[in-house]
Design an enzyme around this catalytic site. Structure first.
Site, PDB file in Angstrom:
ATOM      1  N   ASP A  53     -30.966  29.573 149.845  1.00 16.11           N
ATOM      2  CA  ASP A  53     -30.646  28.225 150.299  1.00 16.11           C
ATOM      3  C   ASP A  53     -31.127  27.194 149.278  1.00 16.11           C
ATOM      4  OD1 ASP A  53     -29.987  26.096 151.894  1.00 16.11           O
ATOM      5  OD2 ASP A  53     -31.172  26.735 153.613  1.00 16.11           O
ATOM      6  N   ASP A  54     -30.230  26.399 148.735  1.00 15.19           N
ATOM      7  CA  ASP A  54     -30.591  25.362 147.758  1.00 15.19           C
ATOM      8  C   ASP A  54     -31.236  25.957 146.504  1.00 15.19           C
ATOM      9  OD1 ASP A  54     -29.814  23.766 149.873  1.00 15.19           O
ATOM     10  OD2 ASP A  54     -31.468  22.349 149.690  1.00 15.19           O
ATOM     11  N   CYS A  67     -24.974  23.370 152.631  1.00 15.44           N
ATOM     12  CA  CYS A  67     -25.336  24.457 153.559  1.00 15.44           C
ATOM     13  C   CYS A  67     -24.206  24.884 154.488  1.00 15.44           C
ATOM     14  CB  CYS A  67     -26.507  24.043 154.438  1.00 15.44           C
ATOM     15  SG  CYS A  67     -27.970  23.535 153.553  1.00 15.44           S
ATOM     16  N   ARG A 109     -21.651  28.238 154.385  1.00 16.42           N
ATOM     17  CA  ARG A 109     -21.805  29.344 155.336  1.00 16.42           C
ATOM     18  C   ARG A 109     -20.478  29.605 156.059  1.00 16.42           C
ATOM     19  NH1 ARG A 109     -27.651  29.705 155.407  1.00 16.42           N
ATOM     20  NH2 ARG A 109     -27.984  28.239 153.698  1.00 16.42           N
ATOM     21  N   LYS A 143     -30.785  31.871 158.673  1.00 19.81           N
ATOM     22  CA  LYS A 143     -30.249  30.556 159.068  1.00 19.81           C
ATOM     23  C   LYS A 143     -28.749  30.641 159.334  1.00 19.81           C
ATOM     24  CE  LYS A 143     -29.423  26.327 156.383  1.00 19.81           C
ATOM     25  NZ  LYS A 143     -30.002  25.391 155.409  1.00 19.81           N
ATOM     26  N   HIS A 165     -26.666  27.873 161.101  1.00 17.36           N
ATOM     27  CA  HIS A 165     -26.195  26.522 160.725  1.00 17.36           C
ATOM     28  C   HIS A 165     -24.676  26.381 160.802  1.00 17.36           C
ATOM     29  CE1 HIS A 165     -27.705  22.838 158.230  1.00 17.36           C
ATOM     30  NE2 HIS A 165     -27.591  22.590 159.527  1.00 17.36           N
ATOM     31  N   HIS A 198     -35.088  26.121 150.123  1.00 14.84           N
ATOM     32  CA  HIS A 198     -34.788  24.792 150.694  1.00 14.84           C
ATOM     33  C   HIS A 198     -36.110  24.094 151.075  1.00 14.84           C
ATOM     34  CE1 HIS A 198     -33.166  21.785 153.453  1.00 14.84           C
ATOM     35  NE2 HIS A 198     -31.930  22.213 153.282  1.00 14.84           N
ATOM     36  N   ASP A 220     -26.104  29.135 148.568  1.00 16.22           N
ATOM     37  CA  ASP A 220     -25.143  28.297 149.308  1.00 16.22           C
ATOM     38  C   ASP A 220     -24.797  26.997 148.592  1.00 16.22           C
ATOM     39  OD1 ASP A 220     -27.566  26.982 149.774  1.00 16.22           O
ATOM     40  OD2 ASP A 220     -27.034  26.466 151.833  1.00 16.22           O
ATOM     41  N   ASN A 221     -25.698  26.536 147.731  1.00 23.30           N
ATOM     42  CA  ASN A 221     -25.408  25.339 146.916  1.00 23.30           C
ATOM     43  C   ASN A 221     -26.449  25.266 145.811  1.00 23.30           C
ATOM     44  OD1 ASN A 221     -26.517  24.016 149.877  1.00 23.30           O
ATOM     45  ND2 ASN A 221     -27.756  23.628 148.063  1.00 23.30           N
ATOM     46  N   LYS A 260     -26.704  19.752 144.541  1.00 27.00           N
ATOM     47  CA  LYS A 260     -26.216  19.916 145.920  1.00 27.00           C
ATOM     48  C   LYS A 260     -25.529  18.621 146.362  1.00 27.00           C
ATOM     49  CE  LYS A 260     -28.283  20.403 150.550  1.00 27.00           C
ATOM     50  NZ  LYS A 260     -29.538  20.743 151.273  1.00 27.00           N
TER      51      LYS A 260
HETATM   52 CA   LIG Z   1     -28.303  24.696 151.271  1.00 29.58          CA
END
Ligand SMILES: [Ca+2]
Length: 689
Positions: A42-43, A80, A84, A137, A139, A228, A332-333, A373
């Site tokens: 994540d991130d 995010c 996903r 996660k 989300h 993240h 994810d980014n 991001k």
């Molecule tokens: Ca993210």
């Protein structure tokens, strides 16, 4: 003689049988479906992990890369939730209902959760007997609270077991909202660390699978929240990085660039964009110390995730299933430049702090690419992709790089390809949007992936990639054109030199946006409440063509609004009056011959429409927005439609007021400017407190 022949036959048969090369094993191997593990960070920046040039220690990922493949042009959606959605469904995120985050903006592409026109990888794989597990996660639903509907939760979307968080980021030490399946868990006590819990539960799912379901293949989706924000890490891990970032982001970015060249991730000929972070040597000693600690915590978060991945790999090895498991690691980014400082104080990195690492380090995370991001330039949408699958990747290719472009939409297609599953046309009685992604399997053998284009849109930022040409824009800026073969870091804009190419690609992007539920654009997740100066008048007379801006617009904030217009005898579709755009606004218009009134507040649209078309001839039409939220439409003083919105306009819309058209962003769900095709004779607007 006869008897001898018979004996010989029996003997020969027996010999054949005896010498048959263990048929069951070979056949089983041929028909055994691979397990699939998708690990999402994540991130995480493009070059954070070691095998992409990062100085962060990621030996487990590096080993997977050494025995597998690394893709250098793999892309996510820059954020995010949409990432996903795209990953899970093989569609562009808007098509799955998640163009933005988990808020319902009352628009097909922006419903804030997975719709029923898509299927998840789990839903597809379970049709052919896979057991499906999820960690981490989710989300992908606007219903984050365990007391609300769970129809868009993992167990309702194909997973057999779930351990993790339904919403986004969380405190790593004391996460609120932890779930096992559909049951909430208590906030953990001391000694808990989210990343470890995710790794341990993933291992548990694997162990349990081989205990209880070893005849079936499995799909495991492990979505870490690391790295993240908040910056939360274990002290021992932080200690191993403390001081290593005192060299500063300028030097370290240079060093990453050098390593990326050595690894072959980047072409030595490519230019790198200058970072706009404050030069490290202009910072005070105190600032440098604080920033060193922040990046050390971030690195520790990545490091801990890598340690967990090591445990997952070990669990597979233990059961002899590593070679038959396709592992995909991605993000994810890109690295995130958001500045977050909202903890209760306490030591940075500990449970009472709640901070991020900031823009300077995000430049390092995303080296050598531009932006972060949210944006669809390289830094926002480029992800590492490590693929490990000994039974599926030829031995001679292991450790190699792959330059074929890929996108999250391809993960579903790849899972289908390797498992032999079929993407459904219909699922549970719903028609399913056709798959957008392409299988990455040809690239495993270094064959090209045939595709027309890859598209992006997030918060109004947009891009299209056709072969090596990328057309990209940073909202609300103009199109930029890059040749990624010569300029992966997007430093030399070719748009002015190649207007025809810009036009072609822009038209292609537009066609996609129209078919993929992208429009109208939703540039901001949470619109800013900007104070716009406005007129002090309470009554306005307008005529067709009027265009009011700045201090001349009516001060509609907190007031009841009434708009009256005399139209006809010629009638047609189009806007009678529109004030505002994508965040706040209201518009009176005719669509399909029917009178309509729409109000948009903080991005959310409320609209009412008359049931029957207007009859030909002159008419007096009135739209009312009462500050109690009631919307009304009247035709010659007769009520023709009524509805209930949020209330009065919360602010004066940032965009101007037009009569006979809607300039700029559309207030409602029509294509601006939607010019009025009938006769517009007189328009009055009145405000009351
Ligand atoms: Ca993210």
């Amino acid at each position: 003689m006869k008897r001898n022949r018979a004996l010989a036959l029996v003997f020969a048969f027996a010999v054949c049988f005896w010498f048959l090369p263990t048929p069951t094993l070979a056949q089983e191997k041929a028909k055994r479906k691979p397990n699939i593990i998708v690990i999402l960070a994540d991130d995480l920046g493009y070059s954070d992990i070691g095998c992409y040039g990062g100085e962060i220690k990621t030996p487990n990922l590096d080993k997977l890369a050494k025995n597998g493949l690394r893709f250098t042009n793999f892309y996510n959606t820059a954020r995010c939730c949409p990432s996903r959605a795209s990953l899970m469904t093989g569609l562009y995120s808007h098509q799955a209902g998640v163009g933005l985050m988990v808020e319902n903006l009352n628009q097909p592409g922006y419903q804030g959760q997975l719709n029923r026109k898509c299927v998840t990888i789990a839903e597809v794989l379970r049709l052919i007997g896979y057991r499906c597990y999820m960690i981490g996660k989710w989300h992908l639903t606007r219903n984050n609270n365990f007391t609300t509907a769970k129809d868009a939760w993992p167990l309702a979307r194909g997973f057999d077991r779930f351990y993790g968080l339904i919403p986004g980021s969380a405190n790593y030490f004391r996460p609120v909202g932890l779930m096992r399946d559909n049951t909430p868990l208590e906030v953990p006590k001391d000694g808990y660390y989210l990343t470890d819990a995710f790794s341990e539960n993933a291992v548990q799912f694997i162990d349990d699978h081989f205990k209880d379901h070893k005849e079936e293949p499995f799909f495991l989706y492990t979505a870490y929240t690391a790295p993240h924000w908040p910056l939360h890490a274990l002290k021992d891990d932080i200690a191993r990085y403390r001081g290593k970032y005192r060299e500063g982001w300028d030097v370290l970015r240079q060093k990453r660039h050098e390593r990326m060249k050595e690894l072959g991730i980047v072409d030595p000929k490519w230019k790198i964009p200058p970072s706009d972070a404050k030069p490290w040597d202009k910072l005070t000693e105190k600032e440098r110390d604080d920033l060193d600690l922040r990046m050390a915590i971030y690195a520790a978060q990545v490091d801990r995730m890598d340690q967990g991945i090591g445990k997952i790999v070990a669990a597979l090895k233990k059961t002899g299933q590593l070679d038959n498991t396709l592992i995909l690691f991605l993000a994810d980014n890109g690295g995130c430049a958001e500045v977050i400082e909202r903890g209760k104080g306490g030591e940075l990195g500990g449970p009472d702090s709640y901070s991020s690492y900031g823009q300077g380090w995000a430049w390092l995370s995303n080296a050598i690419l531009r932006l972060f991001k949210h944006w669809v330039h390289g830094g926002g949408v480029s992800s590492p992709l490590v693929v490990h699958w000994p039974e599926g990747i030829p031995e001679r290719s292991r450790g190699e790089l792959r330059r074929q472009s890929g996108h999250l939409i391809d993960i579903m297609a790849t899972c289908i390809d390797v498992s032999g599953a079929a993407y459904p046309k219909e699922y549970q009685g719903n028609k399913i949007t056709p798959l957008e992604g392409k299988s990455l399997v040809p690239a495993f053998n270094n064959q090209p992936i045939e595709r027309e284009a890859i598209y992006w849109e997030h918060e109004g930022n947009k891009a299209i990639l056709v072969k090596n040409s990328k057309l990209v824009s940073r909202f609300p800026g103009p199109w930029e054109l890059y040749d990624l073969n010569a300029d992966r870091a997007e430093t030399t804009d070719l748009a002015a030199r190649e207007p025809q190419r810009v036009k072609e690609l822009a038209a292609k992007w537009q066609a996609w946006a129209e078919r993929a539920d992208v429009l109208p654009l939703r540039p901001y997740g949470k619109p800013k409440q900007t104070k716009t100066k406005a007129s002090t008048k309470t009554e306005f007379q307008f005529q067709a063509g009027d265009n009011l801006t700045g201090e001349n617009v009516p001060d509609v904030a907190g007031k009841s609004i009434s708009i009256n217009a005399d139209i006809g005898p010629k009638l047609g579709d189009g806007v009678i009056l529109a004030h505002g755009g994508r965040n706040h606004g209201y518009a009176l218009f005719i669509r399909d011959g029917r009178l309509a009134f729409a109000v948009r507040q903080s991005g959310v649209l409320t609209s009412i429409e008359a049931k029957t078309p207007l009859a030909a001839g002159k008419a007096s039409v009135t739209a009312l927005l009462n500050k109690n939220g009631t919307l009304r439409l009247l035709l010659d003083d007769k009520l023709v439609a009524e509805g209930k919105g949020k209330g009065a306009m919360p602010a004066v819309p940032g965009e101007g007021l037009q009569v006979g058209q809607d300039l700029g962003a559309a207030v409602a769900d029509y294509q601006a400017p939607f010019a009025f095709k009938g006769d517009l004779r007189r328009v009055t607007l009145k405000l009351t407190d």
